[in-house]
Design an enzyme around this catalytic site. Structure first.
Site, PDB file in Angstrom:
ATOM      1  N   GLY A 170       0.925  -1.112   0.462  1.00 26.80           N
ATOM      2  CA  GLY A 170      -0.188   0.060  -0.264  1.00 26.80           C
ATOM      3  C   GLY A 170       1.010   1.257   0.091  1.00 26.80           C
ATOM      4  O   GLY A 170       1.750   1.103  -0.375  1.00 26.80           O
ATOM      5  N   ILE A 172       1.579   3.848   2.263  1.00 23.53           N
ATOM      6  CA  ILE A 172       2.217   3.368   3.323  1.00 23.53           C
ATOM      7  C   ILE A 172       3.453   2.650   3.329  1.00 23.53           C
ATOM      8  O   ILE A 172       3.853   2.069   3.765  1.00 23.53           O
ATOM      9  CB  ILE A 172       1.223   3.978   4.462  1.00 23.53           C
ATOM     10  CG1 ILE A 172       1.130   5.306   4.890  1.00 23.53           C
ATOM     11  CG2 ILE A 172       2.338   4.036   5.524  1.00 23.53           C
ATOM     12  CD1 ILE A 172       1.196   6.520   5.080  1.00 23.53           C
ATOM     13  N   GLU A 195      -1.677  -9.859  -4.488  1.00 23.59           N
ATOM     14  CA  GLU A 195      -0.639 -10.373  -5.317  1.00 23.59           C
ATOM     15  C   GLU A 195       0.041  -9.549  -6.482  1.00 23.59           C
ATOM     16  O   GLU A 195       1.006  -8.719  -6.020  1.00 23.59           O
ATOM     17  CB  GLU A 195      -1.285 -11.144  -5.839  1.00 23.59           C
ATOM     18  CG  GLU A 195       0.534 -12.007  -6.767  1.00 23.59           C
ATOM     19  CD  GLU A 195      -0.963 -12.906  -8.379  1.00 23.59           C
ATOM     20  OE1 GLU A 195      -0.317 -14.584  -8.596  1.00 23.59           O
ATOM     21  OE2 GLU A 195      -1.527 -12.595  -8.032  1.00 23.59           O
ATOM     22  N   LYS A 288      -9.302   9.191  11.773  1.00 22.47           N
ATOM     23  CA  LYS A 288     -10.516   9.526  11.807  1.00 22.47           C
ATOM     24  C   LYS A 288     -11.857   8.723  12.970  1.00 22.47           C
ATOM     25  O   LYS A 288     -12.431   8.455  13.077  1.00 22.47           O
ATOM     26  CB  LYS A 288     -10.911   8.579  10.419  1.00 22.47           C
ATOM     27  CG  LYS A 288     -10.817   9.542   9.005  1.00 22.47           C
ATOM     28  CD  LYS A 288     -11.168   9.006   7.590  1.00 22.47           C
ATOM     29  CE  LYS A 288     -11.084   9.283   6.752  1.00 22.47           C
ATOM     30  NZ  LYS A 288      -9.735  11.205   6.196  1.00 22.47           N
ATOM     31  N   ASN A 329      -4.705  12.119   6.265  1.00 24.91           N
ATOM     32  CA  ASN A 329      -4.657  12.197   5.240  1.00 24.91           C
ATOM     33  C   ASN A 329      -3.261  12.501   4.299  1.00 24.91           C
ATOM     34  O   ASN A 329      -2.430  13.196   4.116  1.00 24.91           O
ATOM     35  CB  ASN A 329      -5.518  13.083   4.237  1.00 24.91           C
ATOM     36  CG  ASN A 329      -7.052  12.785   4.456  1.00 24.91           C
ATOM     37  OD1 ASN A 329      -7.386  11.669   4.206  1.00 24.91           O
ATOM     38  ND2 ASN A 329      -7.763  13.322   5.554  1.00 24.91           N
ATOM     39  N   VAL A 330      -2.850  11.482   3.715  1.00 27.72           N
ATOM     40  CA  VAL A 330      -1.613  11.514   2.855  1.00 27.72           C
ATOM     41  C   VAL A 330      -1.956  11.828   1.959  1.00 27.72           C
ATOM     42  O   VAL A 330      -2.659  11.030   0.475  1.00 27.72           O
ATOM     43  CB  VAL A 330      -0.882  10.112   3.218  1.00 27.72           C
ATOM     44  CG1 VAL A 330      -0.130  10.145   2.386  1.00 27.72           C
ATOM     45  CG2 VAL A 330      -1.004   9.586   4.609  1.00 27.72           C
ATOM     46  N   SER A 333      -2.495   9.039  -2.097  1.00 28.76           N
ATOM     47  CA  SER A 333      -2.036   8.041  -1.602  1.00 28.76           C
ATOM     48  C   SER A 333      -2.972   7.061  -2.548  1.00 28.76           C
ATOM     49  O   SER A 333      -3.970   8.065  -3.580  1.00 28.76           O
ATOM     50  CB  SER A 333      -2.607   7.556  -0.554  1.00 28.76           C
ATOM     51  OG  SER A 333      -3.177   8.580  -0.037  1.00 28.76           O
ATOM     52  N   VAL A 337      -8.246  12.364  -2.479  1.00 26.35           N
ATOM     53  CA  VAL A 337      -8.786  12.852  -3.387  1.00 26.35           C
ATOM     54  C   VAL A 337      -7.907  13.802  -4.532  1.00 26.35           C
ATOM     55  O   VAL A 337      -8.503  13.999  -5.231  1.00 26.35           O
ATOM     56  CB  VAL A 337      -9.291  13.669  -2.627  1.00 26.35           C
ATOM     57  CG1 VAL A 337      -8.395  15.514  -1.530  1.00 26.35           C
ATOM     58  CG2 VAL A 337      -9.829  14.972  -2.510  1.00 26.35           C
ATOM     59  N   ARG A 427     -20.686  12.178   1.290  1.00 26.31           N
ATOM     60  CA  ARG A 427     -20.795  10.621   1.347  1.00 26.31           C
ATOM     61  C   ARG A 427     -21.368   9.803   2.719  1.00 26.31           C
ATOM     62  O   ARG A 427     -21.021  10.791   3.874  1.00 26.31           O
ATOM     63  CB  ARG A 427     -19.534  10.099   0.269  1.00 26.31           C
ATOM     64  CG  ARG A 427     -19.900  10.713  -0.744  1.00 26.31           C
ATOM     65  CD  ARG A 427     -18.066   9.855  -1.432  1.00 26.31           C
ATOM     66  NE  ARG A 427     -16.748  10.787  -0.475  1.00 26.31           N
ATOM     67  CZ  ARG A 427     -16.212   9.672  -0.542  1.00 26.31           C
ATOM     68  NH1 ARG A 427     -15.967   9.174  -2.419  1.00 26.31           N
ATOM     69  NH2 ARG A 427     -14.724  10.280   0.064  1.00 26.31           N
TER      70      ARG A 427
END
Length: 507
Positions: A170, A172, A195, A288, A329-330, A333, A337, A427
């Protein structure tokens, strides 16, 4: 209309785009020399320096006309001479993001766009054949002055150790792999359920550090037996737990999967670390988790609570240290956004914003991981956190509407004219604004700049294990009402904004 086409038209007409260089060092000199010997689109009409000492001098016949804070006056003077610059080109290698944002706003107010030269250090020992101008990235504007990393302290943490990283493929996880691989670990175990992501991070590590001992293992953190088997076989000293389901709307639509991964996946990894005598377990958490309104947020808060409870059980030097690091938030990533806006821009718009007043905290991936490593080293030196967690200083929140407009302007378009912005509505599970700290957490500054220490509410291991067993039962039987009742009990401050979620009667 793609304004970049204008540059080609100018070139065909034997014209050059007049530019003002920001910075009067080696990169500026190389750029001026380069455009003189190549068929360039640009002609340099002036230079502004970061120091007053060079004002009045010239580089290859181009005058250094003032300092950076005098750009408006310099542009006005050049306009009166009939050579108003159309673009600012930043030649400075080290230019703080705050100053870059100010420069961006100055350029915008003067009707100019902005670009930068690549860093000369990017070319190592070989100078480029051509100094290509590249656009300013939104990361250049939103990043903050970088906190100096105490490399010696972090290297003491990593050097000679066997590391295991969950979610290694991922955003991070991959940045963790990049940074720790240069700190002389003994071995790195990469664990991911994807994978493709695992293949990519493994190949990158092989290319960058071919001699480093490593093992890439497919494994889902929800699979308790597989995770325990990996730990027994790999014998890690330090674990970075970055695996999680993080996209708020997706987790709202897949509640049981989110809880299974974020809560029980964390439990599986933490328990395996404890039973295999891992020295240090670092959990990556999120803002969050503070006053959560989403399943993703509340699931991460329960995961924090479990690791806090394990840390409170910590009784001796041979026990596992459990460290939690929380941040926002990163930038860039997967699924962020910024990535969404880039895709929408490439499609010609519109950009979608859920609410005009929506704000978020942002941090670059590199900065976030550096501070995670710093916090981990600090946590070990503290010798026991007693349920406290580390919170990264995220700076000031950014208004998403402002971010959208900035990204449109960075792409050389005009907001609301060339590219529209559409308000789509909040949302399920989303907050209007995020909080890095709960009002009762009373943060204190650590002895490392950029890292705070907070003291969230804690529960004993016995208490949390009892509730979690009930939650596991509700999850197994897909009893959604029972699941939410237990989430409300575990995290009383959880207030979902999704009207479809069962409401708690717990006070």
């Amino acid at each position: 209309k793609d304004r970049r086409l204008d540059f080609h038209l100018d070139k065909d007409a034997h014209l050059r785009v007049p530019v003002l260089l920001v910075g009067s060092g080696d990169s500026a000199e190389l750029f001026i020399r380069d455009i003189a010997r190549t068929d360039s689109n640009y002609r340099v009409v002036g230079i502004v320096s970061d120091t007053t000492a060079r004002v009045g001098r010239n580089i290859h016949g181009v005058e250094i006309m003032g300092t950076i804070d005098q750009i408006s006056a310099v542009v006005e003077k050049l306009a009166n001479m009939g050579v108003k610059p159309q673009r600012l080109i930043v030649t400075l290698e080290r230019f703080q993001s705050i100053k870059m944002k100010e420069l961006f706003e100055t350029a915008d107010s003067l009707g100019m766009n902005i670009a930068r030269l690549p860093s000369l250090s990017d070319f190592r020992n070989d100078l480029p054949h051509e100094m290509k101008v590249k656009p300013i990235d939104v990361e250049d504007l939103l990043g903050r002055p970088q906190t100096a990393l105490d490399k010696a302290r972090v290297k003491r943490l990593i050097s000679g150790k066997r590391l295991l990283i969950t979610g290694a493929g991922g955003s991070i996880g991959r940045e963790l792999v990049r940074q720790v691989s240069s700190l002389e670990p003994d071995h790195i175990t990469l664990v991911d359920s994807s994978e493709y992501n695992l293949f990519c991070v493994d190949m990158e590590l092989a290319n960058q550090h071919a001699d480093l001992s490593r093992q890439a293992l497919l494994g889902d953190v929800r699979d308790r037996i597989r995770i325990k088997s990996i730990f027994v076989d790999q014998r890690p000293d330090i674990v970075f737990h970055a695996a999680a389901l993080k996209h708020v709307p997706l987790v709202e639509a897949n509640i049981l999967e989110g809880i299974s991964t974020n809560i029980f996946g964390t439990i599986n990894v933490a328990d395996a670390a404890r039973s295999c005598n891992v020295s240090t377990f670092i959990q990556i958490s999120t803002d969050k988790a503070v006053n959560p309104t989403s399943v993703m947020g509340v699931s991460k808060r329960v995961a924090e609570q479990y690791c806090q409870a394990l840390e409170l059980e910590h009784s001796g030097k041979d026990d596992t240290n459990f460290i939690t690091v929380r941040f926002g938030n990163v930038l860039g990533s997967t699924g962020s956004v910024v990535e969404l806006f880039r895709k929408q821009l490439s499609d010609g718009g519109p950009l979608t914003v859920t609410h005009p007043d929506m704000t978020r905290y942002f941090m670059t991936t590199r900065e976030a991981v550096e501070l995670v490593l710093q916090a981990a080293a600090l946590g070990i030196e503290e010798g026991g956190l007693n349920g406290r967690i580390f919170v990264l200083d995220m700076g000031e929140p950014v208004r998403i509407m402002d971010l959208a407009r900035q990204m449109i302007r960075l792409a050389d378009f005009i907001p609301d004219e060339d590219i529209k912005i559409v308000i789509t509505g909040i949302r399920p599970g989303e907050k209007l604004f995020e909080e890095v700290l709960h009002g009762s957490e009373a943060p204190v500054q650590s002895n490392q700049e950029g890292i705070l220490i907070a003291s969230p509410r804690t529960v004993t291991l016995k208490e949390v294990e009892s509730d979690l067993e009930e939650l596991r039962g509700a999850l197994t039987t897909e009893n959604l009402t029972g699941v939410f009742d237990l989430l409300y009990k575990l995290v009383p401050e959880y207030k979902p904004n999704n009207t479809e979620a069962p409401q708690s009667e717990v006070v």
